[in-house]
Scaffold this active site. Structure first.
Site, PDB file in Angstrom:
ATOM      1  N   HIS A  19       0.862  -1.202   0.000  1.00 54.63           N
ATOM      2  CA  HIS A  19       0.000   0.000   0.000  1.00 54.63           C
ATOM      3  C   HIS A  19       0.890   1.241   0.000  1.00 54.63           C
ATOM      4  CE1 HIS A  19      -3.739   2.247   1.662  1.00 54.63           C
ATOM      5  NE2 HIS A  19      -2.824   3.161   1.340  1.00 54.63           N
ATOM      6  N   HIS A  50       1.406   5.426  -1.836  1.00 57.34           N
ATOM      7  CA  HIS A  50       1.013   6.530  -2.723  1.00 57.34           C
ATOM      8  C   HIS A  50       2.285   7.120  -3.318  1.00 57.34           C
ATOM      9  CE1 HIS A  50      -3.077   6.596  -0.943  1.00 57.34           C
ATOM     10  NE2 HIS A  50      -2.418   6.166   0.124  1.00 57.34           N
ATOM     11  N   LYS A  52      -9.761  -0.631  -5.467  1.00 60.59           N
ATOM     12  CA  LYS A  52      -9.771   0.025  -4.160  1.00 60.59           C
ATOM     13  C   LYS A  52     -11.097   0.716  -3.886  1.00 60.59           C
ATOM     14  CE  LYS A  52      -8.020   1.954  -0.422  1.00 60.59           C
ATOM     15  NZ  LYS A  52      -6.761   2.559  -0.021  1.00 60.59           N
ATOM     16  N   HIS A 105     -10.407   1.178   2.174  1.00 64.48           N
ATOM     17  CA  HIS A 105     -10.182   2.205   3.195  1.00 64.48           C
ATOM     18  C   HIS A 105     -11.397   2.122   4.110  1.00 64.48           C
ATOM     19  CE1 HIS A 105      -8.690   6.137   4.823  1.00 64.48           C
ATOM     20  NE2 HIS A 105      -9.907   6.054   5.332  1.00 64.48           N
ATOM     21  N   HIS A 108      -4.410  -0.415   6.023  1.00 64.95           N
ATOM     22  CA  HIS A 108      -3.911   0.439   7.119  1.00 64.95           C
ATOM     23  C   HIS A 108      -4.807   0.387   8.361  1.00 64.95           C
ATOM     24  CE1 HIS A 108      -6.812   3.148   5.353  1.00 64.95           C
ATOM     25  NE2 HIS A 108      -6.000   3.730   4.491  1.00 64.95           N
ATOM     26  N   ASP A 110       1.501   2.766   3.473  1.00 62.09           N
ATOM     27  CA  ASP A 110       0.644   3.939   3.305  1.00 62.09           C
ATOM     28  C   ASP A 110       1.477   5.210   3.300  1.00 62.09           C
ATOM     29  OD1 ASP A 110      -1.650   5.380   2.827  1.00 62.09           O
ATOM     30  OD2 ASP A 110      -2.253   5.463   4.928  1.00 62.09           O
TER      31      ASP A 110
HETATM   32  N1  LIG Z   1      -3.414   7.858   4.606  1.00 61.00           N
HETATM   33  C1  LIG Z   1      -3.546   9.146   4.458  1.00 61.00           C
HETATM   34  O1  LIG Z   1      -3.601   9.874   5.452  1.00 61.00           O
HETATM   35  N2  LIG Z   1      -3.625   9.732   3.243  1.00 61.00           N
HETATM   36  C2  LIG Z   1      -3.642   9.063   1.974  1.00 61.00           C
HETATM   37  C3  LIG Z   1      -4.973   8.482   1.635  1.00 61.00           C
HETATM   38  C4  LIG Z   1      -5.314   7.205   2.382  1.00 61.00           C
HETATM   39  O2  LIG Z   1      -4.582   6.219   2.298  1.00 61.00           O
HETATM   40  O3  LIG Z   1      -6.339   7.158   3.055  1.00 61.00           O
HETATM   41  C5  LIG Z   1      -3.248  10.073   0.901  1.00 61.00           C
HETATM   42  O4  LIG Z   1      -3.426   9.794  -0.285  1.00 61.00           O
HETATM   43  O5  LIG Z   1      -2.730  11.147   1.245  1.00 61.00           O
HETATM   44 ZN   LIG Z   2      -3.208   5.099   1.624  1.00 61.25          ZN
HETATM   45 ZN   LIG Z   3      -6.734   5.064   3.037  1.00 60.98          ZN
END
Ligand SMILES: NC(=O)N[C@@H](CC(=O)O)C(=O)O
Ligand SMILES: [Zn+2]
Ligand SMILES: [Zn+2]
Length: 349
Positions: A14, A16, A100, A137, A175, A248
């Site tokens: 996971h 970003h 997702k 999520h 998460h 995450d």
């Molecule tokens: N985890 C977070 O606080 N932020 C994530 C989005 C997510 O995973 O929920 C993001 O894309 O910034």
């Molecule tokens: Zn995330």
């Molecule tokens: Zn998330």
């Protein structure tokens, strides 16, 4: 005391990476350690179909450091309009590994998420049929539910019935942040797993709120009280294959976090495995890190484990104060502080 730790190469289930100029830093950071990563699709606009996932994948691969074999595993972003045909096309393309579910409004860039899970039941049916895992999520979004209770209420109102209705659908509860989620996943059938972040293992809400409000600890789902942190530590170090690594890591520019209305997300990719090693060491469970980081994720997704290794050494080093993020800066979690574990250069033993 363990001074050196060699692990089969881990994966991040996971992350970003964002897009555009940000990819230069985020791809280098993830590829430093991880062989593969599940790439979150919450771009603006989101990655809604196989064609968009393919284009995003090419942009990621273009930033892969020379010599790296890092493989981005792409994910579709589900909306109320996603169709069973979108799912079949995603499965057929060969580079989409999951879809997702963002409840609309739950987190960063979730505005076009699903407004009611029941709207996508036909899509979930197709995902179960073709074998495409659902990533969730897991937070409700209604104003009457306290932000610290949103994960537990999501389990009770939604996740339980989705899992009962689609018994062959693989589901990753992403998460997780509460003892309630740990118990739910532990008791659920084997097709239900969960990712756990390094920051939810190392921190609780006191770290974010005592002595001043610390925006770089703010993420969603929000850090909970220390009893929940303890339950997550026990789950991650238990050797139960339902719990595996998902950082995450979610970068936002410095000005977007240090603001009157700061964004949610912690940037950990630059030192992810090092942060997990600290958490496992605190539990005297460094011997359990390899299962959590390198085995249970690929086993759950039905992918091969890696055959090469990485090595960590016990050596203090100072985290950078900031890192490039396109033409801006991102403040990493633990900026300027000491980290206890260090990855040997290139991950080579
Ligand atoms: N985890 C977070 O606080 N932020 C994530 C989005 C997510 O995973 O929920 C993001 O894309 O910034
Ligand atoms: Zn995330
Ligand atoms: Zn998330």
């Amino acid at each position: 005391m363990t001074e050196r730790l060699t692990l089969v190469r881990p994966d991040d289930w996971h992350i970003h990476l964002r897009d555009g100029a940000a990819l230069q830093q985020t791809v280098a950071d993830v590829a430093r350690t991880f062989g593969r990563a599940i790439i979150m699709p919450n771009l603006v606009p989101p990655v809604k179909n196989a064609a968009q996932a393919g284009e995003y994948r090419e942009r990621i691969l273009a930033q892969r450091p020379a010599g790296s074999a890092f493989e981005p595993l792409m994910v579709l972003y589900l909306t109320d309009q996603t169709s069973p045909d979108d799912i079949r096309a995603a499965k057929a393309c060969g580079y989409v590994y999951a879809a997702k579910l963002y409840p609309a409004g739950a987190t960063t860039n979730s505005d076009s998420g699903v407004t009611l899970i029941d709207n996508i039941f036909a899509v979930l049916e197709t995902m179960a049929e073709v074998g495409l895992p659902l990533l969730v999520h897991g937070e409700v979004t209604t104003a009457d539910i306290d932000v610290f209770d949103r994960e537990k209420v999501f389990i009770d109102l939604h996740l339980r019935r989705v899992i009962e209705r689609f018994p062959t659908l693989k589901v990753v509860f992403e998460h997780i942040t509460t003892a309630d989620a740990v118990a739910f996943v532990r008791e659920a059938p084997a097709n239900v797993g969960a990712t756990i972040t390094a920051h939810h293992l190392l921190y609780n809400r006191n770290h974010m709120l005592v002595g001043g409000i610390r925006p770089h600890f703010f993420c969603l789902p929000i850090l909970k009280r220390n009893t929940h942190q303890q339950a997550l530590l026990e789950a991650a170090t238990s050797g139960n294959p339902k719990f595996f690594l998902g950082t995450d890591s979610a970068p936002h520019a410095k000005h977007a976090k240090e603001a009157a209305c700061g964004c949610a997300g912690c940037y950990t990719a630059y030192a992810a495995i090092e942060l997990y090693a600290e958490a496992f060491e605190q539990m005297n469970a460094l011997d359990k890190l390899e299962g959590f980081a390198s085995f249970f994720g690929p086993d759950f997704y039905g992918l091969p484990r890696h055959s090469d290794t990485i090595t960590l050494v016990r050596e203090d080093w100072q985290a950078p104060a900031s890192l490039p993020f396109g033409d801006q800066q991102v403040i990493p979690l633990r900026a300027g502080e000491t980290l206890r574990w260090k990855l040997l250069d290139g991950g080579v033993a």
